[in-house]
Scaffold this motif. Structure first.
Motif, PDB file in Angstrom:
ATOM      1  N   VAL A 151      34.958  26.491  29.071  1.00  0.00           N
ATOM      2  CA  VAL A 151      36.104  25.803  29.693  1.00  0.00           C
ATOM      3  C   VAL A 151      35.682  25.805  31.272  1.00  0.00           C
ATOM      4  N   LEU A 152      35.839  25.031  31.849  1.00  0.00           N
ATOM      5  CA  LEU A 152      35.583  24.859  33.362  1.00  0.00           C
ATOM      6  C   LEU A 152      36.758  24.820  34.099  1.00  0.00           C
ATOM      7  N   PHE A 153      37.077  25.692  35.212  1.00  0.00           N
ATOM      8  CA  PHE A 153      38.016  25.622  35.981  1.00  0.00           C
ATOM      9  C   PHE A 153      37.687  25.604  37.548  1.00  0.00           C
ATOM     10  N   PRO A 154      37.298  24.570  37.952  1.00  0.00           N
ATOM     11  CA  PRO A 154      36.396  24.861  39.208  1.00  0.00           C
ATOM     12  C   PRO A 154      37.570  24.621  40.343  1.00  0.00           C
ATOM     13  N   LEU A 173      45.340  31.562  29.404  1.00  0.00           N
ATOM     14  CA  LEU A 173      44.191  30.615  29.097  1.00  0.00           C
ATOM     15  C   LEU A 173      43.450  31.549  27.884  1.00  0.00           C
ATOM     16  N   ARG A 174      43.307  32.441  28.169  1.00  0.00           N
ATOM     17  CA  ARG A 174      42.493  33.429  27.076  1.00  0.00           C
ATOM     18  C   ARG A 174      43.066  33.170  25.771  1.00  0.00           C
ATOM     19  N   SER A 175      44.367  33.305  25.621  1.00  0.00           N
ATOM     20  CA  SER A 175      45.027  33.199  24.275  1.00  0.00           C
ATOM     21  C   SER A 175      44.760  31.943  23.598  1.00  0.00           C
ATOM     22  N   PHE A 176      44.493  30.664  24.249  1.00  0.00           N
ATOM     23  CA  PHE A 176      44.032  29.704  23.484  1.00  0.00           C
ATOM     24  C   PHE A 176      42.357  29.686  22.873  1.00  0.00           C
ATOM     25  N   LEU A 177      41.733  30.581  23.484  1.00  0.00           N
ATOM     26  CA  LEU A 177      40.319  30.767  23.338  1.00  0.00           C
ATOM     27  C   LEU A 177      40.007  31.519  22.032  1.00  0.00           C
ATOM     28  N   ARG A 178      38.520  31.484  21.571  1.00  0.00           N
ATOM     29  CA  ARG A 178      38.350  32.517  20.550  1.00  0.00           C
ATOM     30  C   ARG A 178      37.215  33.485  20.979  1.00  0.00           C
ATOM     31  N   PRO A 179      37.083  34.658  20.608  1.00  0.00           N
ATOM     32  CA  PRO A 179      36.145  35.451  20.903  1.00  0.00           C
ATOM     33  C   PRO A 179      34.697  34.755  20.983  1.00  0.00           C
ATOM     34  N   GLY A 180      33.927  35.107  22.099  1.00  0.00           N
ATOM     35  CA  GLY A 180      32.645  34.143  22.209  1.00  0.00           C
ATOM     36  C   GLY A 180      32.846  33.114  23.233  1.00  0.00           C
ATOM     37  N   ASP A 181      34.180  32.342  23.212  1.00  0.00           N
ATOM     38  CA  ASP A 181      34.008  31.392  24.140  1.00  0.00           C
ATOM     39  C   ASP A 181      33.802  31.559  25.743  1.00  0.00           C
ATOM     40  N   LEU A 182      33.619  30.714  26.378  1.00  0.00           N
ATOM     41  CA  LEU A 182      33.101  31.103  27.799  1.00  0.00           C
ATOM     42  C   LEU A 182      34.192  30.495  28.520  1.00  0.00           C
ATOM     43  N   LEU A 183      34.415  31.055  30.009  1.00  0.00           N
ATOM     44  CA  LEU A 183      35.071  30.262  31.118  1.00  0.00           C
ATOM     45  C   LEU A 183      34.310  30.652  32.195  1.00  0.00           C
ATOM     46  N   LEU A 184      34.384  29.316  33.219  1.00  0.00           N
ATOM     47  CA  LEU A 184      33.763  29.347  34.153  1.00  0.00           C
ATOM     48  C   LEU A 184      34.930  28.874  35.525  1.00  0.00           C
ATOM     49  N   THR A 185      35.184  29.825  36.279  1.00  0.00           N
ATOM     50  CA  THR A 185      36.129  29.668  37.208  1.00  0.00           C
ATOM     51  C   THR A 185      35.591  29.574  38.581  1.00  0.00           C
ATOM     52  N   GLY A 186      36.064  28.759  39.500  1.00  0.00           N
ATOM     53  CA  GLY A 186      35.550  28.723  40.750  1.00  0.00           C
ATOM     54  C   GLY A 186      36.281  29.763  41.766  1.00  0.00           C
ATOM     55  N   PHE A 187      35.767  30.620  42.698  1.00  0.00           N
ATOM     56  CA  PHE A 187      36.432  31.288  43.294  1.00  0.00           C
ATOM     57  C   PHE A 187      35.775  31.183  44.925  1.00  0.00           C
ATOM     58  N   ASP A 188      36.399  31.034  45.806  1.00  0.00           N
ATOM     59  CA  ASP A 188      36.048  31.179  47.245  1.00  0.00           C
ATOM     60  C   ASP A 188      35.878  32.492  47.620  1.00  0.00           C
ATOM     61  N   LEU A 189      34.452  33.100  48.119  1.00  0.00           N
ATOM     62  CA  LEU A 189      34.537  34.303  48.419  1.00  0.00           C
ATOM     63  C   LEU A 189      35.041  34.708  49.772  1.00  0.00           C
ATOM     64  N   LYS A 190      35.346  36.018  49.997  1.00  0.00           N
ATOM     65  CA  LYS A 190      35.851  36.364  51.334  1.00  0.00           C
ATOM     66  C   LYS A 190      34.214  36.364  51.903  1.00  0.00           C
TER      67      LYS A 190
END
Ligand code: AVJ
Length: 316
Positions: A151-154, A173-190
């Motif tokens: 899952v991409l959340f860019p 969001l995790r409650s819709f996924l299964r163990p082992g599934d991957l999530l990529l989230t975009g974070f702006d860094l300090k």
């Protein structure tokens, strides 16, 4: 009392609070989308360029995490999908087996993306879902595929939540996924506060216009009489907490009428409406958030300047 649209209800609620606030999710009407395009094109707004650089070179790293399993590439808020196409290209070149499942609330965005994908990669399995995030994820949860999900959340959209809201969203969001599934989230860094402030306080005034469009939208859609020239955009960045905040400040006392809703709102001179938070994270805070929301941190994919991270987590 007539039933209010969600927009009207939130406007009345937010402007009745002290301090007054409006949610940045309402920025994005047709005019707001165009103004955001202008923001992404301006030199001070580094976020989009950073994430494009990351996507251009992260195909191999992601495929090695996926380790040869067939997968669903799910994208939350796909829009025009222009960054994701860099990943698709690398995935296809490496012979990966996957289905592209972009999710977007805009039917128009899905149609345009579909045309583009069919034209560029006629054989790529393309199964879009036109719905809001959670409706779409619910539908995905019921599908019988044994594919792994990536899952991409860019786009640093997570930054529009404060920390507590971000954790809640990621947990949900995790409650819709299964163990082992991957999530990529975009974070702006300090980073250097001057760099961050400049991205939200541009001299050309694109960000100011983007924020003021929210008042214009309230005028257009709810029949209000905000005098746009009597408001100014004010930006702050708190380097300790990591929140960039956008305010609209009244330059004198005023009363705004919402005749359609039988409502009026008074503002004192220099009263402010908080219209957006764009939360920045340290690497440590990203790891802590992963753990708090029930994921195992896997890896940060960063741009060459170390300004932005697409953080990859696994459902524990
Ligand atoms: C689309 C939420 C990532 O917070 O940086 C850009 C929106 N606001 N300039 C951000 C935005 C002002 C943007 N996000």
């Amino acid at each position: 009392m007539p039933t209010l649209s969600p927009f009207a209800a939130e406007v009345i609620e937010g402007l009745s609070e002290q301090p007054k606030r409006l949610s940045s999710k309402w920025f994005y009407d047709e005019r707001g989308d165009a103004l955001f395009q202008a923001i992404m094109a301006m030199p001070e707004y580094y976020l989009t360029d950073c994430e494009r650089e990351i996507f251009q070179r992260s195909g191999p790293a992601l495929l090695s995490i996926i380790a040869g399993r067939p997968f669903d590439l799910i994208e939350l808020g796909a829009g025009d999908g222009s960054k994701t196409q860099h990943l698709i290209e690398q995935f296809l070149a490496a012979g990966a087996r996957f289905v592209y499942r972009p999710i977007d609330i805009s039917a128009n965005a899905i149609d345009l993306l579909g045309d583009l994908i069919h034209h560029r990669w006629p054989l790529l399995p393309f199964e879009p879902i036109q719905a809001d995030y959670f409706t779409a994820l619910n539908r995905l949860g019921q599908s019988k595929t044994d594919h792994l999900r990536l899952v991409l959340f860019p786009g640093a959209n997570i930054g529009n939540f404060n920390r507590a809201e971000a954790e809640k969203f990621l947990r949900h969001l995790r409650s819709f996924l299964r163990p082992g599934d991957l999530l990529l989230t975009g974070f702006d860094l300090k980073k250097d506060p001057a760099t961050i402030l400049a991205a939200y306080n541009d001299p050309a005034g694109h960000t100011a216009a983007f924020n003021l469009n929210l008042l214009a939208r309230i005028n257009r859609e709810l029949g209000a009489d905000f005098q746009l020239s009597a408001w100014k955009h004010w930006e702050t960045y708190d380097p300790a907490g990591g929140a960039a905040r956008s305010f609209l400040v009244a330059d004198g006392p005023q009363t705004v009428h919402l005749p359609d809703l039988d409502h009026s709102i008074t503002f004192e001179a220099y009263e402010a409406i908080c219209v957006e938070i764009s939360q920045k994270y340290s690497r440590e805070e990203i790891r802590a958030l992963a753990a708090a929301a029930g994921y195992t941190f896997v890896q940060n994919l960063e741009d060459s300047r170390g300004w932005f991270a697409d953080s990859v987590w696994r459902v524990s």
